[in-house]
Every structure is written in C-alpha cells, then in structure tokens.
Design a protein around this motif. Sequence first.
Motif, short mmCIF file in Angstrom:
data_model
loop_
_atom_site.label_atom_id
_atom_site.label_comp_id
_atom_site.label_asym_id
_atom_site.label_seq_id
_atom_site.Cartn_x
_atom_site.Cartn_y
_atom_site.Cartn_z
N LEU A 85 8.12 48.62 7.80
CA LEU A 85 8.37 47.48 7.08
C LEU A 85 8.69 46.59 8.17
O LEU A 85 7.89 44.84 7.70
CB LEU A 85 8.41 47.68 6.05
N VAL A 102 1.83 38.97 0.69
CA VAL A 102 1.53 39.59 -0.18
C VAL A 102 2.09 39.40 -2.28
O VAL A 102 2.78 39.05 -1.84
CB VAL A 102 2.05 41.39 0.12
N VAL A 105 3.86 43.69 -4.51
CA VAL A 105 4.46 45.26 -3.99
C VAL A 105 4.44 46.12 -5.41
O VAL A 105 5.24 45.87 -6.31
CB VAL A 105 5.63 44.41 -3.46
N ILE A 107 6.09 50.33 -5.39
CA ILE A 107 6.48 51.17 -4.81
C ILE A 107 7.14 52.17 -6.50
O ILE A 107 7.58 51.72 -7.17
CB ILE A 107 7.04 50.70 -3.95
N LEU A 140 10.92 43.77 1.69
CA LEU A 140 9.60 43.48 0.56
C LEU A 140 9.73 41.83 0.16
O LEU A 140 8.37 41.80 0.05
CB LEU A 140 9.64 44.49 -0.49
N LEU A 144 6.69 39.70 0.68
CA LEU A 144 5.63 39.13 -0.68
C LEU A 144 5.91 37.05 -0.55
O LEU A 144 6.28 36.61 0.08
CB LEU A 144 6.78 38.65 -2.03
N ILE A 150 7.23 41.95 -7.48
CA ILE A 150 7.43 43.79 -6.96
C ILE A 150 7.52 44.37 -8.51
O ILE A 150 8.11 43.80 -8.96
CB ILE A 150 8.85 43.93 -6.53
N LEU A 417 0.51 46.12 -1.72
CA LEU A 417 1.46 47.16 -0.80
C LEU A 417 2.35 48.03 -1.37
O LEU A 417 3.32 47.46 -1.94
CB LEU A 417 2.09 45.77 0.44
N ASP A 418 2.50 49.46 -0.88
CA ASP A 418 2.96 50.47 -1.33
C ASP A 418 3.59 50.94 -0.26
O ASP A 418 2.40 51.27 0.54
CB ASP A 418 1.33 51.33 -2.02
N CYS A 419 4.62 51.41 0.58
CA CYS A 419 4.76 51.55 1.72
C CYS A 419 5.48 53.25 1.21
O CYS A 419 5.82 53.92 1.97
CB CYS A 419 6.53 50.81 1.44
N TRP A 437 -5.47 46.01 1.08
CA TRP A 437 -4.21 46.76 0.83
C TRP A 437 -3.52 47.10 2.06
O TRP A 437 -4.26 47.11 2.90
CB TRP A 437 -4.01 47.30 -0.20
N THR A 439 -1.04 50.08 2.99
CA THR A 439 0.09 51.53 2.55
C THR A 439 0.26 52.36 3.43
O THR A 439 0.00 52.68 4.72
CB THR A 439 -0.71 52.13 1.53
#
Length: 663
Positions: A85, A102, A105, A107, A140, A144, A150, A417-419, A437, A439
């Motif tokens: 990130l 983004v 988000v 997560i 994050l 955004l 989120i 986005l997915d971290c 996407w 990730t």
Amino acid sequence: MNQQRLQLTWYNKDKVLIPTETGKYGYKWVEPSDPRYCETHTLVMDEYVQGEQSHKSEEYQYSEYADLEPQTDNLLVHGESGDVLEALTRVPELAEKYVGNVKLVYIDPPFNTAQTFASYEDNLEHSIWLTMMRDRLLHLKRLLSDDGSIWVHLDTVENHRMRMLLDEVFGASNFVAEIVWGKADTSRNDAKQFSEDQDYIYVYSKAEGWRPNKLPRTAAQNSIYGSPDGDKTPWLAKPGHAPGAATHQGMVYAIQSPFTGELLYPPIGGCWRLGQEKMFNALSEWASYKLENLNDDSKRAEICGVSPESVRKNVPAIILAEDIDEAKRHANLRLNQPWPEVFFINNGSRIQIKGYLPSGGTTPRTIWGFRDVGSNRNSKAEIKALFPGKDPFSTPKPERLLQRIIHLATNPGDMVLDCFAGSGTTAAVAQKMGRRWVTCELLNSTFEEFTLPRLIKVVDGSDKGGISQTEGERIEAEGVVLPEGVNPDDAFSFNTILNKVLSANEELKKSTVVKELKKLTKTKKSKTKINWRGGGGFQVAHLSKECFDYDDSFGRVLLTESATGSTLVKSIAANLGFRMIPDHFTSPFDARRGDMYLKVVEGIVDDNVIDSIVGKLEEGKRIVIAGTMVMDGAREHLRKISKGSRVVAVPDDVFRYAKGGAR
C-alpha cells in the motif's frame, strides 16, 4: 473552549509496526521515523498473465457480464500489505495511477488475533492488530476515489474496536451501514455456548453523499405486484396515510369520499402519504373537488397530538365541489377504468395509494442470508472444486457475496482493491464482472499454491465455478401463462407438493381437475447462463528487497546487502519522490521530478564526478546526486557550479534517524 473528540486508544498507539520476518505474520514496535518502517519499497514486475475470451455456443444463454470486455489492467503483488500500500501511494509512477482512483476497497483481514498473536498478552495482541489496521486504513483512504467506499469484513473478535477505528480514520459521518452476513447454513453442535451464524461487514464512504447501486429485482419480489384495475404498470396497495402527523401538520386534513360523502381523516398520529397538491389532482379524477377551510383545528390537533392552539392553522380540507349523488355517479363510472394513484376501498370509507413496481431495482438491505449470497460451506466447495484435495482456508468467502458487494459499490471498468488476497476471491469476482483490480498476498505458500493459480484459471477460462455460470432459472412452460401473483418458483413448489400429496392416491392422480391444475402451473428450467468466458490479464509483481536497516549496536542507519545496482537506484528514487526515466529513453540520469534530475552513484562523489554529471545537465535544470560516499567539499562544489542542485549522502541523508526519534 476546545471540544475533545472521542477516540479509541491502545498500548503503543503512537508507535508503528515492522515485520519481524519477511513473508510471515509477526511484528515489533518501532518509532514512526525508523527507516525500516519509513522505507518505500518499489514493485518488481514479473510475468504478465493473459487469457483469451471463449466464443459463444448455442448450448447456453449468456448474461450481460459475459459480453463485458475482459479487463487487462490488473495487478497481483506478492508482499506485505503495508509495504504494498505504501508503494501504491508513494512511488510516483504508481501513485499517479492508483491514488484517488480506487472505487471499492474490500478487506477481510486473514487472521484472528487470538490465533495469529497467541504468544502476546491479550491487551498487546489487540494493540498490534489495531496499529496494523490503522496504518493500512490510512493508506486505503488515500487510494479511494472521492465517490468510493470501503467494506471491512470481520467476525466478533475485533468488530467493535474496528468500528471505532473506522470512525477515527474515515469520520463517523461517513459510516454507511453494518451488514450482517448469515455465513452458516447449519448450526454447529460442537460450539461450547452459541453456534455463531454471522459475520459483519462495515461500510464507510470516502465522502458524504455516497449511494450504492440498486440490486436487481427478483421474480418473487415482482410477483406481489398486480393490476386488478387494468393499469399498464403493476402496483400494490399501500395505506393512504403514513406516520409523522406532529411534524407534517400540513398533511393532516379531511378528505370527502365521493362514494359516501363521509369526511375521512388520517388515524391518530398519521398524515396523508402524498402532498396535498398531488392528493387533490388524483382525487379530482374521481369527482369534482375544491379546497375549503372547515375550521376543524380541534380534530386535526387530536390527530397531531398537540393542543388546538399550537396546531398549524388554515390547512384546508379537500371537499366535493358537486352534490354527493353526482359525485357518486362520476366515481362509479371511474371504477371501470384504470384507477388514479389515490383510490378508495371498503365501499369508499378508506383511502389507499398505488405503490408502483419500481423500475430501477431494489434498495439493498443490511441482512444478507446465505440463500442469497452463499455460505461458508458454499465457499469451501468453490475452493475444493478449483484445488481438489486441498482445504487450506477455514473461512473463505463465497463468490456470490463478493459479487453483491462489487455490484453495489462499482460499475464495469471501476477499480477494486483487496490487500488481503488469500485465495484471491475478490480479484476473481472483480475480473468476472468486468472490473479492474489490485490485490496482494503476504504468505508465499498461499500466493504460489492458491492466489496466482486461481487467477490464472480465471483469465484462461478454466474456472467454471462460483459466479462463472448460473443454473437455468425456473420459467413458464411453452403455452403456459401463470395466474397473476404466481411466479415460476411458486408454481414449481405447488406441483412438487401436489405430487407428494397425490403419491398414495391413484384415483386422485387421474382426476381431470388435478391434471388441469398441473397443466396450468407447468414450468421448465431454462438453459444454463454463462457469466464468464475467460479473457483479460494481470501483471504479477513482488516487492523490492529492503535497502535500509537500523543497527542498534552502531546506533545508525545502514545499507543492506541488497542495496546495489538498479535495486538501490529505484529505492533512492522512490524514497526521494523521483520518477524513474524509462529504459527506452537515452538519458545519463536515473530519474526526474519536474526540472530536477537524479543520479545515483555507488561509490565516491567528488569534484570530478560532479563535474562529469553536471556537464550533461541541460541549461536551467538541476540535479540531485545521491552517493554512497561523499567527499568533503563536494556539496559546496555542486552548489557553486549548479545553483539549486544538491548532494545526498546514502543512507544518512535519506533517513536521518537515531533510536528514540529523528535527529
């Protein structure tokens, strides 16, 4: 007087965390200025994975998703989420692309603190978790877009603390909803106290005013709408009144019935559902009406729950402008046509309103059942189908759950986005829905065995599970028109139950009435619907190695063994905010920021080196020379021959840090 904001506090909140070992969960506290925390890593680009979209077949039907252009601008990173990130937000080439772009988000932190931090005291484990999540949430938020949101997925261990943390980072005014997902489709008999059925998903927007997309309406939802009066738009009856008399006193008044001449008022505490002008226009289709003050303040005050003195004055009633016999004649004639939006029931003694079938979908609710979005059992089955013989995840998320979230929060082409990638469900579903996407996954075993192979299966079209296809829907059989209010699923259930009832009665089975009932409610399954045909692609990357370290025994910042060649150059550029000059450009310099160039020298920077570098500098441009060894007088010499330029000693001038704080 300064007002103090309510805040969540925890042990070592003023400190930050760094991993204790690369590629594993485990952290230790350091000062925020520690180079091991502050260092910006770059991304090293590996292979690009690409697939082809398959052709359509007459054997199937295809949804709108199957016709979307597969996305190619996607990124899968192997590395620690915090470092990834930070790279996305600080490396100039990446920040330009991702910061503020983004749309969603999502997560689902892939650990439960009681398991991951089992060796710590309880108060410390929660502090580690909160610190780690805070630092990621701050990144994050920067990533955004202003119209983004989120979605944070949690169980009961940290959900209450996370809610306060999200309030702190995003602002309590940007809280949107707490969604309850019914993840369990059966009870757990091995539970010691309660069988836990739900997870929680907290939704926050980047800015106030965010709105989700609508959900598609189901056949069952539409089946409650009808048209008994022949209206071209299906509707259902709603009470003519609504709560709120005290605050909507201008909507509390008498309406005279054209059928009985009776004065109709809302019930105690209620007001008419529509504004008076709209009510008047609709009622005027039944008979001729006028507005007239009846001096009925006492009656209106009683309904509003206030005194006659304080009730709103001069609110006219809607009264017949013709005698009752003529009004009744007009009203009875009007019954033979599609009725107005406002109509009468109970022989004209009650008022109702038409609630028309919505055309733009349905507003999402906050309780999501497993029948609608899948369960843990469904998601485990999806993983097992993709990876036979393997069962590594205890609580994977079903694709239908992510499908709903992505549908509500984004449109095709938007970025998701997915971290905490895990098995890669978020990216897989985003790709199938035509979204871009990003990730990342920390654990090498998970990345190599599940995340990467799964996403390869998605783009090459070999992933047929999850939302890739939908079983055929129950539809009316050929020549069958189901009765109003009966949908195909209802008809199928009716036939199923009827067959069970008749199973032991051969005589009834032969009945012409039974046969006719079956014929009138006959249904069939439509073709399987294909939602995903493969295609698109993604870039695989990993984090660059650390170039900076801190040695407690020396009390200073040191370069690591990896700090050499292009790794060092890219690290210096990223940490000083320079954009690398692409390899295909012939340039004597390494990076650029506006009219300032960067040249990294592994070795001695003296007057001769400076003269050689400056000699290649265009007029009006400046230079930063970063060297691993800087001779005395070199800085002064550069300032004399190139105004505004400077020499940076690596690592001391990049991270000026001593234990206990910055120097």
